[in-house]
Design a protein around this motif. Structure first.
Motif, PDB file in Angstrom:
ATOM      1  N   LEU A 181      46.137  65.661  43.114  1.00  0.00           N
ATOM      2  CA  LEU A 181      47.175  66.192  42.236  1.00  0.00           C
ATOM      3  C   LEU A 181      47.453  65.217  41.104  1.00  0.00           C
ATOM      4  O   LEU A 181      47.769  64.048  41.347  1.00  0.00           O
ATOM      5  CB  LEU A 181      48.469  66.450  43.023  1.00  0.00           C
ATOM      6  CG  LEU A 181      48.377  67.353  44.263  1.00  0.00           C
ATOM      7  CD1 LEU A 181      49.738  67.492  44.911  1.00  0.00           C
ATOM      8  CD2 LEU A 181      47.796  68.701  43.912  1.00  0.00           C
ATOM      9  N   SER A 182      47.340  65.709  39.856  1.00  0.00           N
ATOM     10  CA  SER A 182      47.606  64.884  38.670  1.00  0.00           C
ATOM     11  C   SER A 182      48.668  65.570  37.818  1.00  0.00           C
ATOM     12  O   SER A 182      48.493  66.746  37.446  1.00  0.00           O
ATOM     13  CB  SER A 182      46.328  64.686  37.842  1.00  0.00           C
ATOM     14  OG  SER A 182      45.328  64.046  38.583  1.00  0.00           O
ATOM     15  N   TYR A 183      49.753  64.850  37.524  1.00  0.00           N
ATOM     16  CA  TYR A 183      50.834  65.380  36.691  1.00  0.00           C
ATOM     17  C   TYR A 183      51.341  66.720  37.246  1.00  0.00           C
ATOM     18  O   TYR A 183      51.568  67.683  36.505  1.00  0.00           O
ATOM     19  CB  TYR A 183      50.369  65.536  35.242  1.00  0.00           C
ATOM     20  CG  TYR A 183      49.937  64.244  34.614  1.00  0.00           C
ATOM     21  CD1 TYR A 183      50.856  63.408  33.979  1.00  0.00           C
ATOM     22  CD2 TYR A 183      48.605  63.830  34.662  1.00  0.00           C
ATOM     23  CE1 TYR A 183      50.462  62.206  33.420  1.00  0.00           C
ATOM     24  CE2 TYR A 183      48.195  62.630  34.110  1.00  0.00           C
ATOM     25  CZ  TYR A 183      49.125  61.820  33.496  1.00  0.00           C
ATOM     26  OH  TYR A 183      48.727  60.634  32.939  1.00  0.00           O
ATOM     27  N   VAL A 184      51.524  66.793  38.533  1.00  0.00           N
ATOM     28  CA  VAL A 184      51.990  67.999  39.208  1.00  0.00           C
ATOM     29  C   VAL A 184      53.465  67.831  39.557  1.00  0.00           C
ATOM     30  O   VAL A 184      53.887  66.757  39.991  1.00  0.00           O
ATOM     31  CB  VAL A 184      51.153  68.280  40.473  1.00  0.00           C
ATOM     32  CG1 VAL A 184      51.784  69.381  41.313  1.00  0.00           C
ATOM     33  CG2 VAL A 184      49.725  68.660  40.082  1.00  0.00           C
ATOM     34  N   LYS A 185      54.233  68.896  39.380  1.00  0.00           N
ATOM     35  CA  LYS A 185      55.644  68.897  39.750  1.00  0.00           C
ATOM     36  C   LYS A 185      55.832  69.777  40.977  1.00  0.00           C
ATOM     37  O   LYS A 185      55.291  70.880  41.048  1.00  0.00           O
ATOM     38  CB  LYS A 185      56.504  69.428  38.601  1.00  0.00           C
ATOM     39  CG  LYS A 185      56.539  68.521  37.374  1.00  0.00           C
ATOM     40  CD  LYS A 185      57.480  69.079  36.322  1.00  0.00           C
ATOM     41  CE  LYS A 185      57.556  68.133  35.114  1.00  0.00           C
ATOM     42  NZ  LYS A 185      58.496  68.648  34.078  1.00  0.00           N
ATOM     43  N   PHE A 186      56.591  69.275  41.953  1.00  0.00           N
ATOM     44  CA  PHE A 186      56.844  70.078  43.139  1.00  0.00           C
ATOM     45  C   PHE A 186      58.210  69.735  43.713  1.00  0.00           C
ATOM     46  O   PHE A 186      58.813  68.710  43.377  1.00  0.00           O
ATOM     47  CB  PHE A 186      55.759  69.886  44.208  1.00  0.00           C
ATOM     48  CG  PHE A 186      55.302  68.467  44.389  1.00  0.00           C
ATOM     49  CD1 PHE A 186      56.163  67.489  44.840  1.00  0.00           C
ATOM     50  CD2 PHE A 186      53.993  68.119  44.103  1.00  0.00           C
ATOM     51  CE1 PHE A 186      55.737  66.194  45.014  1.00  0.00           C
ATOM     52  CE2 PHE A 186      53.549  66.823  44.276  1.00  0.00           C
ATOM     53  CZ  PHE A 186      54.423  65.856  44.737  1.00  0.00           C
ATOM     54  N   THR A 187      58.713  70.616  44.557  1.00  0.00           N
ATOM     55  CA  THR A 187      59.963  70.335  45.254  1.00  0.00           C
ATOM     56  C   THR A 187      59.647  69.448  46.453  1.00  0.00           C
ATOM     57  O   THR A 187      58.507  69.380  46.913  1.00  0.00           O
ATOM     58  CB  THR A 187      60.616  71.635  45.753  1.00  0.00           C
ATOM     59  OG1 THR A 187      59.761  72.228  46.742  1.00  0.00           O
ATOM     60  CG2 THR A 187      60.833  72.622  44.619  1.00  0.00           C
ATOM     61  N   GLU A 188      60.660  68.783  46.951  1.00  0.00           N
ATOM     62  CA  GLU A 188      60.452  67.903  48.089  1.00  0.00           C
ATOM     63  C   GLU A 188      59.999  68.695  49.316  1.00  0.00           C
ATOM     64  O   GLU A 188      59.179  68.241  50.110  1.00  0.00           O
ATOM     65  CB  GLU A 188      61.739  67.131  48.399  1.00  0.00           C
ATOM     66  CG  GLU A 188      61.524  65.957  49.333  1.00  0.00           C
ATOM     67  CD  GLU A 188      62.648  64.945  49.240  1.00  0.00           C
ATOM     68  OE1 GLU A 188      62.496  63.847  49.803  1.00  0.00           O
ATOM     69  OE2 GLU A 188      63.674  65.248  48.612  1.00  0.00           O
ATOM     70  N   ARG A 189      60.517  69.920  49.450  1.00  0.00           N
ATOM     71  CA  ARG A 189      60.140  70.772  50.572  1.00  0.00           C
ATOM     72  C   ARG A 189      58.667  71.165  50.494  1.00  0.00           C
ATOM     73  O   ARG A 189      57.964  71.211  51.509  1.00  0.00           O
ATOM     74  CB  ARG A 189      61.010  72.027  50.572  1.00  0.00           C
ATOM     75  CG  ARG A 189      60.705  72.994  51.704  1.00  0.00           C
ATOM     76  CD  ARG A 189      60.972  72.365  53.049  1.00  0.00           C
ATOM     77  NE  ARG A 189      60.750  73.320  54.128  1.00  0.00           N
ATOM     78  CZ  ARG A 189      60.619  72.976  55.397  1.00  0.00           C
ATOM     79  NH1 ARG A 189      60.707  71.695  55.736  1.00  0.00           N
ATOM     80  NH2 ARG A 189      60.420  73.884  56.320  1.00  0.00           N
ATOM     81  N   VAL A 190      58.180  71.424  49.271  1.00  0.00           N
ATOM     82  CA  VAL A 190      56.768  71.780  49.085  1.00  0.00           C
ATOM     83  C   VAL A 190      55.875  70.641  49.538  1.00  0.00           C
ATOM     84  O   VAL A 190      54.880  70.853  50.236  1.00  0.00           O
ATOM     85  CB  VAL A 190      56.478  72.146  47.618  1.00  0.00           C
ATOM     86  CG1 VAL A 190      54.976  72.167  47.353  1.00  0.00           C
ATOM     87  CG2 VAL A 190      57.069  73.499  47.277  1.00  0.00           C
ATOM     88  N   PHE A 191      56.217  69.429  49.126  1.00  0.00           N
ATOM     89  CA  PHE A 191      55.365  68.307  49.524  1.00  0.00           C
ATOM     90  C   PHE A 191      55.347  68.131  51.033  1.00  0.00           C
ATOM     91  O   PHE A 191      54.304  67.870  51.629  1.00  0.00           O
ATOM     92  CB  PHE A 191      55.812  67.005  48.864  1.00  0.00           C
ATOM     93  CG  PHE A 191      54.973  65.841  49.295  1.00  0.00           C
ATOM     94  CD1 PHE A 191      53.728  65.627  48.737  1.00  0.00           C
ATOM     95  CD2 PHE A 191      55.397  64.991  50.309  1.00  0.00           C
ATOM     96  CE1 PHE A 191      52.929  64.587  49.164  1.00  0.00           C
ATOM     97  CE2 PHE A 191      54.609  63.952  50.741  1.00  0.00           C
ATOM     98  CZ  PHE A 191      53.368  63.741  50.153  1.00  0.00           C
ATOM     99  N   GLU A 192      56.498  68.278  51.666  1.00  0.00           N
ATOM    100  CA  GLU A 192      56.548  68.158  53.128  1.00  0.00           C
ATOM    101  C   GLU A 192      55.666  69.203  53.789  1.00  0.00           C
ATOM    102  O   GLU A 192      54.980  68.931  54.777  1.00  0.00           O
ATOM    103  CB  GLU A 192      57.993  68.286  53.606  1.00  0.00           C
ATOM    104  CG  GLU A 192      58.872  67.104  53.214  1.00  0.00           C
ATOM    105  CD  GLU A 192      60.323  67.322  53.599  1.00  0.00           C
ATOM    106  OE1 GLU A 192      60.628  68.402  54.163  1.00  0.00           O
ATOM    107  OE2 GLU A 192      61.152  66.436  53.338  1.00  0.00           O
TER     108      GLU A 192
END
Length: 527
Positions: A181-192
């Motif tokens: 992942l490069s320059y990707v935005k996500f919510t904390e829940r998504v990453f978990e």
């Protein structure tokens, strides 16, 4: 004769042996060709007309020159549709090993993933590899939402995303092996969810990734690698070039089975003292928490070959004892002398590139720390670079400790600070015996200016050849020469000082030194 003639083809009467090979071998040959090269085989004969469609590896790259022109996306979409439909219509029983799909992150073709991925899941494809990348040399706006089919694919093995926003919380990557992942935005829940839904993942790579919830400047965003969830993880990379936010990014590593760790620009906490599979460890511009490592014990790195520690490392409390007998490369660049001890001799094949930026303690303590560190890596080929002349306002000289041989010593010389230089040189020569001295920027590339290296060479020559006792180790110096680099012959050759300091001289310069052997002395006293 008739049987032999039947085995001939029209092209010059030569035997067509390749076409008679088993299909699996033909598919294996095509695996190593590009898609365009494989497609050209359809003109060889009727039997080759559709062979390329069944190759073990298919790659469709929207950025390819094959789709250049005003109708790039239409041509690309048509090519992918034709290949997938042909594969389904012919009820192919051959198993494609890899299907690579590379899309541009500003393309309308991204929406078609909702159609393509179910089609791919319905085929006997072993691995789907999806890249969403920019066109070379260009940046595009963020992709707001990827089709939900991407996060449900049963075939997805590699996923590489650039400038995308991930907000979908229902994610299932049952077979994902590599995530980039490069320059990707996500919510904390998504990453978990990503971290917990990839039981087979071996590679995780993050660069300049951000969270949507970063409006709270006090909140620290943490990536945690856990033993149970990431038991197959082998390679981990985290890069954050925003130095002002490094204290708001934290990486906690509990996995001790990793093979490579590359972390840059964040707070790091590493747990454990036995890293039996680790081959590469790179920490740059990090805040290493005091809780990291178990300082009371020795750390085992039996297969570690590369150790890289660079940037402003905030680890004043670190006192690391390492067993790393297979090290072949050490690169260290920071403001302090590292408190690292190797409990077993490192390999004589090892190369150590050490860069120290400034002195943060008193000169005596600094020299003793430097000597201790050089001593622990003394079996390696050492290239030591001192960026900025240290202001030794007092005469400091370490005695009764054998100087460590340094292959290359890089020094910077500023004429307005030459008053301190003799004290600094005597201190340096008391802890190391350099074989070559160069202007400090030569270690990484060209000198900053021709004037710098000329002034350095002239000052050193006069300092090392004086007979007034200014140079404390003159009795140990057996030989001294000046070399200039011959750009025509691409080699170093001996030169005279008078030749090197001429205004028209533009050659790279260096000093070569030969030292008499000294017997080691175990006395630890200093003066």
């Amino acid at each position: 004769m008739e049987n032999a003639a039947a085995q001939k083809v029209e092209d010059g009467g030569r035997t067509d042996r390749i076409s008679k090979l088993p299909k699996d071998i033909l598919y294996h040959i095509l695996y190593f060709m590009s898609k365009n090269e494989a497609a050209r085989t359809c003109v060889l004969s009727k039997s080759w007309r559709r062979v390329w469609i069944n190759r073990l590896k298919l790659t469709f790259d929207e950025r390819s020159s094959s789709f250049d022109g005003p109708h790039r996306t239409r041509l690309f979409v048509s090519s992918v549709n034709e290949a997938l439909q042909s594969y389904l219509d012919n009820h192919n029983i051959h198993r494609i090993e890899e299907f690579h799909l590379i899309l541009m992150n500003n393309s309308e073709s991204i929406l078609l993933l909702e159609k393509w991925i179910p089609m791919l899941d319905a085929t006997p494809i072993r691995e789907l590899c999806l890249w969403i990348l920019p066109k070379l040399g260009r940046k595009f706006p963020y992709v707001d939402d990827l089709p939900s089919a991407v996060f449900k694919s049963e075939r997805l093995a590699r996923l590489c995303l650039y400038r995308c926003k991930l907000s979908l919380e229902k994610i299932h990557f049952a077979r994902l092996d590599r995530l980039r992942l490069s320059y990707v935005k996500f919510t904390e829940r998504v990453f978990e969810n990503i971290a917990s839904s990839c039981p087979l993942i071996t590679t995780m790579w993050f660069k300049e990734c951000t969270w949507f919830e970063e409006c709270d400047d006090e909140e620290v965003k943490t990536i945690t690698l856990e033993k149970k969830l990431h038991k197959n993880l082998k390679h981990f990379t985290f890069i954050n070039d925003r130095a002002h936010r490094m204290d708001k990014r934290r990486v906690e590593i509990h996995v001790t089975t990793l093979e490579t760790i590359h972390v840059h620009g964040c707070t790091v906490q590493i747990h454990g003292n036995k890293f039996r599979n680790l081959k590469e460890l790179s920490l740059g511009v990090v805040i290493l928490l005091r809780e990291s490592f178990d300082f009371s014990s020795r750390h085992e790195f039996p297969v570690l070959t590369s150790l890289r520690l660079h940037g402003t490392l905030r680890w004043e409390y670190l006192n690391l004892r390492m067993n790393a007998p297979e090290l072949t490369s050490i690169r260290y660049a920071a403001q302090i002398v590292p408190a690292i001890t190797f409990t077993s001799p490192i390999s004589s094949r090892c190369t150590s590139d050490i860069v120290i930026f400034r002195m943060q303690t008193d000169p005596v303590s600094w020299l003793l720390d430097l000597h201790a560190f050089l001593q622990t890596i003394s079996r390696s080929e050492i290239r030591l670079c001192m960026c900025n002349v240290l202001e030794f306002v007092e005469r400091v000289f370490v005695e009764n400790k054998p100087p460590v041989v340094v292959q290359v010593l890089g020094l910077s010389f500023m004429k307005n600070r030459s008053y301190y230089f003799p004290s600094f040189l005597n201190g340096m020569f008391s802890v190391c015996s350099p074989m070559i001295i160069v202007q400090e920027s030569f270690i990484e590339g060209e000198a900053k200016s021709e004037r710098d290296q000329k002034e350095l060479v002239k000052f050193l020559w006069e300092f090392l050849t004086k007979r007034d006792g200014t140079f404390r180790r003159k009795q140990d110096l057996e030989g001294l020469w000046i070399d200039r680099f011959d750009t025509n012959g691409q080699h170093w050759k001996r030169a005279l000082l008078s030749e090197c300091v001429l205004p028209e001289s533009k050659n790279r310069l260096r000093l070569r030194l030969k030292w008499r052997e000294r017997k080691a002395n175990c006395d630890d006293s200093t003066s």
